[in-house]
Design a protein around this motif. Structure first.
Motif, PDB file in Angstrom:
ATOM      1  N   THR A 278       3.259   5.987  -6.712  1.00 44.48           N
ATOM      2  CA  THR A 278       3.046   6.257  -5.287  1.00 44.48           C
ATOM      3  C   THR A 278       1.561   6.138  -4.944  1.00 44.48           C
ATOM      4  N   PHE A 279       0.713   6.744  -5.759  1.00 42.57           N
ATOM      5  CA  PHE A 279      -0.729   6.707  -5.522  1.00 42.57           C
ATOM      6  C   PHE A 279      -1.248   5.270  -5.492  1.00 42.57           C
ATOM      7  N   VAL A 280      -0.867   4.470  -6.481  1.00 37.36           N
ATOM      8  CA  VAL A 280      -1.355   3.086  -6.551  1.00 37.36           C
ATOM      9  C   VAL A 280      -0.881   2.301  -5.332  1.00 37.36           C
ATOM     10  N   LEU A 281       0.389   2.403  -5.019  1.00 32.75           N
ATOM     11  CA  LEU A 281       0.932   1.649  -3.882  1.00 32.75           C
ATOM     12  C   LEU A 281       0.308   2.101  -2.561  1.00 32.75           C
ATOM     13  N   GLN A 282       0.180   3.397  -2.370  1.00 32.84           N
ATOM     14  CA  GLN A 282      -0.418   3.895  -1.127  1.00 32.84           C
ATOM     15  C   GLN A 282      -1.893   3.527  -1.020  1.00 32.84           C
ATOM     16  N   SER A 283      -2.583   3.429  -2.153  1.00 34.98           N
ATOM     17  CA  SER A 283      -3.999   3.055  -2.100  1.00 34.98           C
ATOM     18  C   SER A 283      -4.174   1.617  -1.619  1.00 34.98           C
ATOM     19  N   PHE A 284      -3.125   0.812  -1.713  1.00 37.63           N
ATOM     20  CA  PHE A 284      -3.139  -0.550  -1.181  1.00 37.63           C
ATOM     21  C   PHE A 284      -2.521  -0.616   0.214  1.00 37.63           C
ATOM     22  N   GLY A 285      -2.091   0.542   0.732  1.00 39.84           N
ATOM     23  CA  GLY A 285      -1.564   0.606   2.090  1.00 39.84           C
ATOM     24  C   GLY A 285      -0.062   0.594   2.229  1.00 39.84           C
ATOM     25  N   ALA A 286       0.679   0.559   1.133  1.00 41.51           N
ATOM     26  CA  ALA A 286       2.138   0.534   1.207  1.00 41.51           C
ATOM     27  C   ALA A 286       2.686   1.870   1.728  1.00 41.51           C
ATOM     28  N   ASP A 287       3.813   1.795   2.414  1.00 36.40           N
ATOM     29  CA  ASP A 287       4.557   2.974   2.864  1.00 36.40           C
ATOM     30  C   ASP A 287       5.541   3.304   1.752  1.00 36.40           C
TER      31      ASP A 287
ATOM     32  N   SER B  84       0.413  -0.136 -16.477  1.00 33.24           N
ATOM     33  CA  SER B  84      -1.038  -0.189 -16.323  1.00 33.24           C
ATOM     34  C   SER B  84      -1.395  -0.069 -14.843  1.00 33.24           C
ATOM     35  N   VAL B  85      -2.189   0.925 -14.508  1.00 32.03           N
ATOM     36  CA  VAL B  85      -2.645   1.095 -13.129  1.00 32.03           C
ATOM     37  C   VAL B  85      -3.426  -0.138 -12.674  1.00 32.03           C
ATOM     38  N   ALA B  86      -4.241  -0.683 -13.555  1.00 30.71           N
ATOM     39  CA  ALA B  86      -5.096  -1.819 -13.211  1.00 30.71           C
ATOM     40  C   ALA B  86      -4.304  -3.080 -12.861  1.00 30.71           C
ATOM     41  N   THR B  87      -3.113  -3.231 -13.438  1.00 32.39           N
ATOM     42  CA  THR B  87      -2.335  -4.450 -13.205  1.00 32.39           C
ATOM     43  C   THR B  87      -1.011  -4.193 -12.491  1.00 32.39           C
ATOM     44  N   PHE B  88      -0.766  -2.985 -12.033  1.00 32.75           N
ATOM     45  CA  PHE B  88       0.532  -2.615 -11.482  1.00 32.75           C
ATOM     46  C   PHE B  88       0.977  -3.516 -10.317  1.00 32.75           C
ATOM     47  N   ILE B  89       0.106  -3.737  -9.360  1.00 35.10           N
ATOM     48  CA  ILE B  89       0.478  -4.585  -8.216  1.00 35.10           C
ATOM     49  C   ILE B  89       0.779  -6.000  -8.687  1.00 35.10           C
ATOM     50  N   ASP B  90      -0.065  -6.543  -9.553  1.00 37.77           N
ATOM     51  CA  ASP B  90       0.185  -7.879 -10.100  1.00 37.77           C
ATOM     52  C   ASP B  90       1.492  -7.921 -10.884  1.00 37.77           C
ATOM     53  N   ASP B  91       1.780  -6.862 -11.635  1.00 33.45           N
ATOM     54  CA  ASP B  91       3.028  -6.801 -12.407  1.00 33.45           C
ATOM     55  C   ASP B  91       4.244  -6.801 -11.484  1.00 33.45           C
ATOM     56  N   LEU B  92       4.132  -6.159 -10.345  1.00 34.08           N
ATOM     57  CA  LEU B  92       5.239  -6.140  -9.387  1.00 34.08           C
ATOM     58  C   LEU B  92       5.518  -7.538  -8.835  1.00 34.08           C
TER      59      LEU B  92
ATOM     60  N   LEU C 210       6.650 -11.626  -1.476  1.00 34.61           N
ATOM     61  CA  LEU C 210       5.629 -10.588  -1.536  1.00 34.61           C
ATOM     62  C   LEU C 210       4.337 -11.192  -2.050  1.00 34.61           C
ATOM     63  N   THR C 211       3.232 -10.783  -1.453  1.00 37.87           N
ATOM     64  CA  THR C 211       1.922 -11.211  -1.920  1.00 37.87           C
ATOM     65  C   THR C 211       1.013  -9.997  -2.014  1.00 37.87           C
ATOM     66  N   LYS C 212      -0.037 -10.124  -2.787  1.00 35.74           N
ATOM     67  CA  LYS C 212      -0.984  -9.025  -2.931  1.00 35.74           C
ATOM     68  C   LYS C 212      -1.643  -8.691  -1.596  1.00 35.74           C
ATOM     69  N   GLU C 213      -1.826  -9.707  -0.757  1.00 31.52           N
ATOM     70  CA  GLU C 213      -2.449  -9.505   0.547  1.00 31.52           C
ATOM     71  C   GLU C 213      -1.530  -8.767   1.525  1.00 31.52           C
ATOM     72  N   SER C 214      -0.243  -8.723   1.248  1.00 31.26           N
ATOM     73  CA  SER C 214       0.699  -8.088   2.175  1.00 31.26           C
ATOM     74  C   SER C 214       1.179  -6.715   1.716  1.00 31.26           C
ATOM     75  N   VAL C 215       0.547  -6.139   0.699  1.00 25.29           N
ATOM     76  CA  VAL C 215       0.986  -4.830   0.195  1.00 25.29           C
ATOM     77  C   VAL C 215       1.034  -3.799   1.324  1.00 25.29           C
ATOM     78  N   TRP C 216       0.116  -3.864   2.252  1.00 25.30           N
ATOM     79  CA  TRP C 216       0.073  -2.893   3.351  1.00 25.30           C
ATOM     80  C   TRP C 216       1.329  -2.961   4.230  1.00 25.30           C
ATOM     81  N   LYS C 217       2.112  -4.025   4.123  1.00 23.04           N
ATOM     82  CA  LYS C 217       3.359  -4.152   4.878  1.00 23.04           C
ATOM     83  C   LYS C 217       4.575  -3.657   4.092  1.00 23.04           C
TER      84      LYS C 217
END
Length: 128
Positions: free
Chosen positions: A29-38, A118-126, A5-12
């Motif tokens: 859900t909001f944070v993930l969807q804002s990056f394009g995740a299903d 943290s909303v600001a670091t959630f994707i990075d934390d994942l 997984l990469t930050k650039e591929s969140v939309w996948k």
């Protein structure tokens, strides 16, 4: 994590969030969807397993304490099912006392994030 997984591929990403608390579930859900995740969600482990079989997520965010079937038992069911055993499962939990992270990882979770996150670091934390 088993999946690359990469930050650039969140939309996948296809993410299943299983949590009985609507605030945490909706924020993730909001944070993930804002990056394009299903994103799909469930409020307990039984419903989560049903959604998981139909949805085939990239990974699962799983609360530990829930009614009907908790996260510990859902993880056991995932690891026992040959069709789901390789799906990464991340504990997303308010269990944040000393030793809780080690206990979750020893039980077979692939990663651990404590709530509130943290909303600001959630994707990075994942991705850690």
């Amino acid at each position: 994590m088993m999946v690359d997984l990469t930050k650039e591929s969140v939309w996948k990403w296809k993410v299943l969030i299983v949590d009985d608390h609507p605030d945490g579930r909706e924020l993730a859900t909001f944070v993930l969807q804002s990056f394009g995740a299903d994103v799909r969600s469930a409020t307990n482990g039984v419903d989560g397993l049903n959604v998981m079989k139909a949805f085939s997520p990239t990974f699962v965010l799983l609360d530990l304490s829930m009614p009907v079937m908790d996260g510990w038992d859902m993880l056991k069911a995932i690891r026992a099912d040959t069709g789901m055993t390789r799906t990464p499962v991340i504990a997303l939990t308010a269990h944040a006392m000393r030793g809780d992270e080690a206990r979750a990882l020893e039980a077979g979770f692939d990663h651990y994030i404590s709530k509130p996150f943290s909303v600001a670091t959630f994707i990075d934390d994942l991705l850690r």
